[in-house]
Design an enzyme around this catalytic site. Structure first.
Site, PDB file in Angstrom:
ATOM      1  N   CYS A   1      -3.570  13.435  18.432  1.00 24.85           N
ATOM      2  CA  CYS A   1      -2.520  13.324  17.412  1.00 24.85           C
ATOM      3  C   CYS A   1      -3.123  13.055  16.034  1.00 24.85           C
ATOM      4  O   CYS A   1      -3.919  12.131  15.863  1.00 24.85           O
ATOM      5  CB  CYS A   1      -1.581  12.185  17.816  1.00 24.85           C
ATOM      6  SG  CYS A   1      -0.415  11.738  16.539  1.00 24.85           S
TER       7      CYS A   1
ATOM      8  N   CYS B   1      13.555  14.990  12.721  1.00 22.92           N
ATOM      9  CA  CYS B   1      12.503  14.207  13.372  1.00 22.92           C
ATOM     10  C   CYS B   1      11.979  13.230  12.317  1.00 22.92           C
ATOM     11  O   CYS B   1      11.408  13.654  11.309  1.00 22.92           O
ATOM     12  CB  CYS B   1      11.419  15.177  13.848  1.00 22.92           C
ATOM     13  SG  CYS B   1      10.012  14.366  14.585  1.00 22.92           S
TER      14      CYS B   1
ATOM     15  N   CYS C   1       4.601  19.064  16.981  1.00 27.28           N
ATOM     16  CA  CYS C   1       4.211  17.805  17.614  1.00 27.28           C
ATOM     17  C   CYS C   1       2.715  17.534  17.466  1.00 27.28           C
ATOM     18  O   CYS C   1       1.892  18.404  17.739  1.00 27.28           O
ATOM     19  CB  CYS C   1       4.511  17.870  19.107  1.00 27.28           C
ATOM     20  SG  CYS C   1       6.155  17.367  19.478  1.00 27.28           S
TER      21      CYS C   1
ATOM     22  N   GLU D   1       0.859  -1.190   0.000  1.00 23.81           N
ATOM     23  CA  GLU D   1       0.000   0.000   0.000  1.00 23.81           C
ATOM     24  C   GLU D   1       0.893   1.237   0.000  1.00 23.81           C
ATOM     25  O   GLU D   1       1.872   1.304   0.750  1.00 23.81           O
ATOM     26  CB  GLU D   1      -0.871  -0.011   1.265  1.00 23.81           C
ATOM     27  CG  GLU D   1      -1.869   1.115   1.312  1.00 23.81           C
ATOM     28  CD  GLU D   1      -2.727   1.055   2.579  1.00 23.81           C
ATOM     29  OE1 GLU D   1      -2.790  -0.010   3.220  1.00 23.81           O
ATOM     30  OE2 GLU D   1      -3.310   2.093   2.917  1.00 23.81           O
TER      31      GLU D   1
ATOM     32  N   CYS E   1      -0.365   5.131  12.391  1.00 25.72           N
ATOM     33  CA  CYS E   1       0.000   4.607  13.711  1.00 25.72           C
ATOM     34  C   CYS E   1      -1.194   3.837  14.280  1.00 25.72           C
ATOM     35  O   CYS E   1      -2.338   4.197  14.052  1.00 25.72           O
ATOM     36  CB  CYS E   1       0.351   5.773  14.638  1.00 25.72           C
ATOM     37  SG  CYS E   1       0.959   5.235  16.241  1.00 25.72           S
TER      38      CYS E   1
ATOM     39  N   CYS F   1      -3.685   7.835  19.815  1.00 26.77           N
ATOM     40  CA  CYS F   1      -3.724   8.928  20.807  1.00 26.77           C
ATOM     41  C   CYS F   1      -4.677  10.008  20.284  1.00 26.77           C
ATOM     42  O   CYS F   1      -4.593  10.396  19.110  1.00 26.77           O
ATOM     43  CB  CYS F   1      -2.339   9.509  21.025  1.00 26.77           C
ATOM     44  SG  CYS F   1      -1.134   8.286  21.552  1.00 26.77           S
TER      45      CYS F   1
HETATM   46 FE1  SF4 Z   1       1.058   7.241  17.390  1.00 24.38          FE
HETATM   47 FE2  SF4 Z   1       0.513   9.843  17.482  1.00 24.38          FE
HETATM   48 FE3  SF4 Z   1       0.292   8.362  19.700  1.00 24.38          FE
HETATM   49 FE4  SF4 Z   1       2.743   8.909  18.645  1.00 24.38          FE
HETATM   50  S1  SF4 Z   1       1.279  10.392  19.534  1.00 24.38           S
HETATM   51  S2  SF4 Z   1       1.988   6.933  19.403  1.00 24.38           S
HETATM   52  S3  SF4 Z   1       2.251   8.897  16.435  1.00 24.38           S
HETATM   53  S4  SF4 Z   1      -0.952   8.155  17.831  1.00 24.38           S
END
Ligand code: SF4
Length: 358
Positions: A137, A123, A348, A105, A130, A134
């Site tokens: 994010c 970075c 961030c 993919e 992911c 979170c």
């Molecule tokens: Fe994944 Fe974002 Fe949590 Fe980092 S902050 S572990 S990139 S979801």
């Protein structure tokens, strides 16, 4: 999702693997050593630049392998000098089907170059998307699209304009590095090997939300710095923001870290994004002091960068200072990290692989 036949890449191979690759092309072992020199030390982008490798050898190698260095597909420059790069990557998804074919993919990932007085820090991303989800994010919002290969990660170092001048790196871009540990460990090997980039482990920081099994391996096997995304010292409150807390509690993470020595060259820090009214009170500061007591570490406070459809606001500058002072006055080193690259969505929590959304 498409079916693709992909040539192996030389970028991302260790020197021993490059020697094997040369042998597979009926070339002498020393060609493998020349390859590591051209790829990792001289950082060439194309076969023709390998002038001490014979044309016939380059031809044989290029028939079987890709060099693996691919130009970024986009760049954005912030008013503060921060530069964001966009890469197109093709990651394997799942296991091979009945015919032995693997599905791939294509996704977009980002790397951010952050210049400072005497530093240029990159970075880097370790996954496309992911799994960790979170809530604050943008990467977590997209879900998971695959692990990056060692070539995909190293390409972020090699193909950018500042490659030669980079001084440090943080695995703090898209993805959870310790969820792709074997690859990240291989990249660290290449970055720190004499035949590779020749960097000291002190120039490398891996940031994690604390995937316990691989965190333990990282602590045992690596000498690089560690940054843990903490964000809330209370397990129940942390769980509301970070689903991973259910599997890997912050209490267990800190307990594990306390078994290792951070009084020498290796450092551990804790990242703490500040949300107004949610984790920036004296109650939180005191719980943080209690949690980290006895550990030689630092806490970095990060202003929350607003993302769409998430109701929390960042703590005010004043509240962040009060929180910092309370930690410092009680013996826990704490700094407020300056935000970089917010105008180009490079700060961030903002990385999202922009070209996917256009
Ligand atoms: Fe994944 Fe974002 Fe949590 Fe980092 S902050 S572990 S990139 S979801």
């Amino acid at each position: 999702m498409q079916k693709t036949v992909i040539k192996e890449k030389l970028l991302g191979m260790t020197q021993a693997e490059l020697i094997e690759a040369a042998k597979k092309c009926s070339l002498k072992a020393f060609v493998g050593k020349q390859l590591s020199d051209w790829i990792y030390k001289k950082r060439v982008h194309d076969w023709d630049q390998m002038v001490n490798v014979s044309k016939a050898a380059r031809q044989a190698l290029s028939e079987m392998y890709d060099l693996g260095v691919e130009a970024p597909v986009g760049k954005a420059l912030s008013s503060d000098g921060t530069k964001k790069y966009l890469f197109s990557v093709t990651c394997p998804r799942g296991v091979a089907d009945a015919s032995g074919e693997i599905r791939y993919e294509t996704s977009a990932v980002e790397a951010v170059m952050i210049p400072d007085e005497d530093r240029k820090t990159l970075c880097v991303s370790s996954q496309a998307g992911c799994k960790m989800g979170c809530k604050f994010c943008m990467t977590g919002r997209q879900g998971f699209h695959g692990n990056l290969s060692a070539a995909d990660i190293l390409n972020q170092f090699i193909s950018i304009d500042e490659s030669e001048g980079l001084t440090n790196t943080v695995f703090m871009g898209m993805g959870e590095p310790l969820d792709n540990y074997e690859t990240v460990a291989k990249v660290i090997d290449i970055l720190t090997a004499d035949w590779g980039f020749g960097w000291s482990p002190k120039r490398i920081t891996v940031s994690s939300i604390g995937v316990l099994p691989t965190l333990e391996r990282y602590l045992k096997e690596q000498k690089c710095h560690l940054a843990i995304s903490l964000h809330n010292p209370f397990p129940q409150e942390r769980l509301e923001m970070m689903p991973v807390q259910k599997a890997y509690s912050i209490t267990e993470i800190v307990r594990l870290i306390k078994q290792y020595d951070f009084s020498g060259q290796r450092r551990v820090s804790f990242e703490y994004t500040m949300f107004a009214g949610h984790n920036d009170t004296a109650r939180h500061a005191d719980a943080l002091l209690k949690l980290l007591r006895g550990l030689e570490c630092r806490v970095n406070l990060i202003r929350f960068h607003k993302i769409p459809d998430f109701p929390f606001e960042s703590s005010s500058a004043r509240n962040m200072e009060v929180f910092r002072d309370r930690l410092n006055e009680n013996g826990l080193i704490c700094t407020i990290r300056s935000s970089r690259g917010e105008d180009i969505l490079a700060a961030c929590g903002m990385l999202a692989g922009q070209h996917q959304q256009q």
